[in-house]
Write a protein that holds these residues in place. Structure first.
Motif, PDB file in Angstrom:
ATOM      1  N   ARG A 207       3.437   1.979  -4.263  1.00  0.00           N
ATOM      2  CA  ARG A 207       3.935   3.250  -3.968  1.00  0.00           C
ATOM      3  C   ARG A 207       4.134   3.764  -2.627  1.00  0.00           C
ATOM      4  NH1 ARG A 207       4.544   5.678  -8.811  1.00  0.00           N
ATOM      5  NH2 ARG A 207       3.425   4.863 -10.514  1.00  0.00           N
ATOM      6  N   GLN A 208       3.098   3.272  -1.799  1.00  0.00           N
ATOM      7  CA  GLN A 208       3.108   3.563  -0.209  1.00  0.00           C
ATOM      8  C   GLN A 208       4.102   2.821   0.672  1.00  0.00           C
ATOM      9  OE1 GLN A 208      -1.147   3.779   0.356  1.00  0.00           O
ATOM     10  NE2 GLN A 208      -1.246   5.341  -1.041  1.00  0.00           N
TER      11      GLN A 208
ATOM     12  N   THR B 281       1.362   0.133   6.294  1.00  0.00           N
ATOM     13  CA  THR B 281       2.692   0.329   5.954  1.00  0.00           C
ATOM     14  C   THR B 281       3.888  -0.233   6.717  1.00  0.00           C
ATOM     15  OG1 THR B 281       2.992   2.513   7.260  1.00  0.00           O
ATOM     16  CG2 THR B 281       1.842   2.544   4.861  1.00  0.00           C
TER      17      THR B 281
ATOM     18  N   THR C  24      -0.824   4.713 -14.157  1.00  0.00           N
ATOM     19  CA  THR C  24       0.424   4.848 -14.862  1.00  0.00           C
ATOM     20  C   THR C  24       1.162   3.296 -14.823  1.00  0.00           C
ATOM     21  OG1 THR C  24       1.056   6.992 -13.637  1.00  0.00           O
ATOM     22  CG2 THR C  24       2.971   5.635 -14.290  1.00  0.00           C
TER      23      THR C  24
ATOM     24  N   THR D 215       2.902  -1.135 -11.026  1.00  0.00           N
ATOM     25  CA  THR D 215       2.644  -0.213  -9.883  1.00  0.00           C
ATOM     26  C   THR D 215       1.166  -0.227  -9.427  1.00  0.00           C
ATOM     27  OG1 THR D 215       2.635   1.847 -11.031  1.00  0.00           O
ATOM     28  CG2 THR D 215       4.836   1.222 -10.256  1.00  0.00           C
ATOM     29  N   SER D 216       0.939  -0.175  -8.033  1.00  0.00           N
ATOM     30  CA  SER D 216      -0.080  -0.057  -7.579  1.00  0.00           C
ATOM     31  C   SER D 216      -0.045   1.086  -6.440  1.00  0.00           C
ATOM     32  CB  SER D 216      -0.802  -1.369  -7.032  1.00  0.00           C
ATOM     33  OG  SER D 216       0.000  -1.751  -5.920  1.00  0.00           O
ATOM     34  N   PRO D 217      -1.039   1.468  -5.778  1.00  0.00           N
ATOM     35  CA  PRO D 217      -1.045   2.372  -4.583  1.00  0.00           C
ATOM     36  C   PRO D 217      -0.209   1.787  -3.438  1.00  0.00           C
ATOM     37  CG  PRO D 217      -3.119   2.760  -5.567  1.00  0.00           C
ATOM     38  CD  PRO D 217      -2.462   1.664  -6.397  1.00  0.00           C
TER      39      PRO D 217
ATOM     40  N   ASP E 184      -2.082   1.100 -10.780  1.00  0.00           N
ATOM     41  CA  ASP E 184      -2.602   2.363 -10.989  1.00  0.00           C
ATOM     42  C   ASP E 184      -2.620   2.805 -12.562  1.00  0.00           C
ATOM     43  OD1 ASP E 184       0.237   2.843 -11.413  1.00  0.00           O
ATOM     44  OD2 ASP E 184       0.431   3.562  -9.490  1.00  0.00           O
TER      45      ASP E 184
END
Length: 196
Positions: free
Chosen positions: A17-18, A85, A30, A12-14, A28
């Motif tokens: 997630r967005q 996004t 996590t 996962t990366s920002p 990230d």
């Protein structure tokens, strides 16, 4: 000779997630921790390749893998939408998003079409059948989708119907142009690595 290719999706990366089109951000904390925990769950590869992106390179490193970046395994180029996004793009260009999701040949965003990425990845996969031993490929989710479309001879319209969760393995094995597919195995320490 049976060829084996295991496609690993990045941590996962920002941007993930967005729901933002990938813009080169790092994985990230996590995602990095999960990748480090899963490092021992992979079969020993003869070859390691990766998409030329920060998050694929960092995922490979966290998994303890070192390999070559392959431009033909790059993620889908979304042109001017990069870093935005999906909601932002849909609000500004609703018709364009509709075309993009419905027409695999559409690329008016200034990038590449879904059909083009499927052909590019399919061409690479056809040559991967000639490699001896297991290949592990840490690649963008779009590359996994394109590979599945190719090996199952699906229409390119199926591309957006395939979900690729972070840190999952999609395994291919085959010979003479015929592949078998095992989808979306999560990486886990509970599995014992094997050499094949």
């Amino acid at each position: 000779m049976t060829s084996r290719v295991t496609f690993l999706s990045p941590a996962t990366s920002p941007s993930l997630r967005q729901a933002r089109f990938y813009d080169g951000d790092s994985i990230d904390d996590t995602g990095a921790a999960r990748a480090r925990e899963a490092a021992g769950s992979l079969p020993v590869p003869a070859h390691v390749v990766m998409s030329p992106s920060v998050r694929c390179r960092e995922t490979a490193e966290a998994l303890g893998l070192a390999g070559m970046e392959k431009p033909e395994l790059n993620g889908l180029d979304v042109g001017r939408w990069r870093g935005r996004t999906l909601d932002e793009v849909a609000a500004a260009e609703p018709e364009a998003v509709g075309y993009w999701l419905g027409d695999p040949g559409w690329a008016a965003h200034g990038g590449e079409s879904v059909r083009d990425v499927c052909a590019r990845v399919g061409n690479w996969l056809d040559t991967a059948q000639d490699m001896n031993g297991r290949t592990v490929a840490v690649v963008e989710p779009e590359v996994v989708r394109a590979a599945v479309v190719h090996v199952l001879d699906l229409p390119a319209t199926a591309f957006w119907r395939l979900d690729v969760p972070p840190l999952t393995a999609t395994e291919l094995s085959g010979r003479a142009g015929r592949w078998n597919l095992r989808l979306g195995r999560p990486l886990s320490l509970s599995e014992t690595p094997t050499a094949q």
